[in-house]
Design a protein around this motif. Structure first.
Motif, mmCIF file in Angstrom:
data_model
loop_
_atom_site.group_PDB
_atom_site.id
_atom_site.type_symbol
_atom_site.label_atom_id
_atom_site.label_comp_id
_atom_site.label_asym_id
_atom_site.label_seq_id
_atom_site.Cartn_x
_atom_site.Cartn_y
_atom_site.Cartn_z
ATOM 1 N N ARG A 1 6.353 -3.606 8.788
ATOM 2 C CA ARG A 1 5.475 -2.425 8.855
ATOM 3 C C ARG A 1 4.052 -2.802 8.455
ATOM 4 O O ARG A 1 3.075 -2.360 9.057
ATOM 5 N N LEU B 1 1.715 2.086 2.544
ATOM 6 C CA LEU B 1 2.785 1.148 2.876
ATOM 7 C C LEU B 1 3.319 0.517 1.581
ATOM 8 O O LEU B 1 2.602 0.440 0.580
ATOM 9 N N HIS C 1 9.825 -3.633 5.372
ATOM 10 C CA HIS C 1 8.509 -3.324 4.790
ATOM 11 C C HIS C 1 7.471 -4.343 5.243
ATOM 12 O O HIS C 1 6.320 -4.000 5.506
ATOM 13 N N HIS D 1 0.830 -2.796 10.897
ATOM 14 C CA HIS D 1 -0.356 -2.019 10.514
ATOM 15 C C HIS D 1 -1.610 -2.889 10.614
ATOM 16 O O HIS D 1 -2.647 -2.441 11.102
#
Ligand code: AMP
Ligand code: FE
Ligand code: FE
Ligand code: ZN
Length: 282
Positions: free
Chosen positions: A264, A235, A261, A268
């Motif tokens: 994400r 990532l 970003h 996660h």
């Protein structure tokens, strides 16, 4: 909405209080901020409150000093459960190592004819996680050096006479600790590390992210690390590494990670918590 996922306060070697950092973060238009003080999460509760007050999303984090293949690597941990017992115990151990290292550096300085005691450094530091910047500030305060830069150049840089290596945990252990505490791990400032060949190995050890955006990365480095992140299925993270006023102008606001970003990374972390095996390190 932009995020800055790399910041320091007085709880390690930054000069801002959590409240000052949160106020600056709001002023420069950030929507989310992670506190990543070196080898500590002590500042997180105060930073969480300050962020709530400023209307910012807060991410509890840290920057662990670790080692991979002979190099010091900095591993950022995000979305940590800061009350996690083993995380707390390990942090205490890292902080004790930092404190005894201050003693060792003071001894080196004394053999060089510079009278500086560990106590003087601790008085300057006022935190559990002291480091070389505090030694540098103490050398300035006691009139030995004119600036922290001079202190690093004369005494504290690697290879200079008062430099003492830090006892470091293996990167694999740092990543595993972050995962165990419910967090995700990203490699800090690969452009300063300059050992790109370590990135695939760290990815195999369970690293989740790569800090592609950093105040000291060139545009070319950022692009290159974005490519490496995609190749290694990491990532993309980013932050200013703001230390307040300790390195000239405050860097907060100079690096802004896109909401895409940031989301994400957060997704996660949430998924990994539901399925711990996804981030289990070998
Ligand atoms: P330590 O964790 O005690 O080894 O100190 C490392 C910290 O010192 C880094 O996080 C930087 O903030 C700071 N630092 C490292 N090198 C320099 C330098 N040449 N001049 C000023 N600050 C530095
Ligand atoms: Fe630092
Ligand atoms: Fe760092
Ligand atoms: Zn940092």
């Amino acid at each position: 909405m932009f995020a800055d996922l790399h910041t320091h306060t007085r709880f390690s070697d930054g000069t801002y209080t959590p409240e000052e950092l949160a106020t600056h973060a709001r002023r420069v238009g950030l929507g989310a901020i992670a506190l990543t003080d070196h080898d500590t999460v002590e500042g997180c509760p105060r930073m969480a409150k300050a962020c709530a007050h400023e209307g910012l999303e807060f991410v509890a984090g840290t920057e662990l000093t670790a080692e991979q293949d002979g190099s010091e690597v900095h591993i950022l941990g995000y979305f940590l459960r800061i009350e996690h017992p083993r995380l707390r115990a390990e942090m205490r151990r890292f902080q004790q190592v930092r404190q005894s290292r201050i003693g060792a550096m003071a001894e080196r300085l004394q053999t060089l004819g510079v009278s500086l005691t560990a106590e003087q450094v601790f008085t300057v530091a006022q935190c559990d996680s002291p480091g070389r910047p505090h030694v540098a500030r103490a050398l300035v305060e006691s009139g030995v050096c004119r600036s922290p830069d001079e202190a690093f150049d004369r005494f504290l840089k690697q290879g200079r006479p008062a430099w003492v290596p830090k006892c470091r945990v293996a990167a694999a252990a740092a990543i595993a600790l972050i995962h165990e505490a419910g967090g995700v791990a990203s490699l800090a400032h690969p452009g300063l590390l300059r050992r790109d060949e370590l990135i695939p190995a760290l990815a195999d050890l369970g690293l989740d992210g790569l800090e592609c955006f950093h105040s000291r990365h060139t545009r070319g480095q950022t692009q290159r690390y974005e490519e490496i992140a995609n190749e290694c299925r990491l990532l993309i993270t980013g932050g200013s590494d703001c230390h307040g006023l300790s390195k000239g102008r405050p860097l907060i606001g100079t690096v802004k990670l896109s909401h895409h970003h940031f989301e994400r990374l957060r997704d996660h972390a949430l998924t990994a918590r539901r399925h711990p095996s996804l981030t289990a390190s070998p």
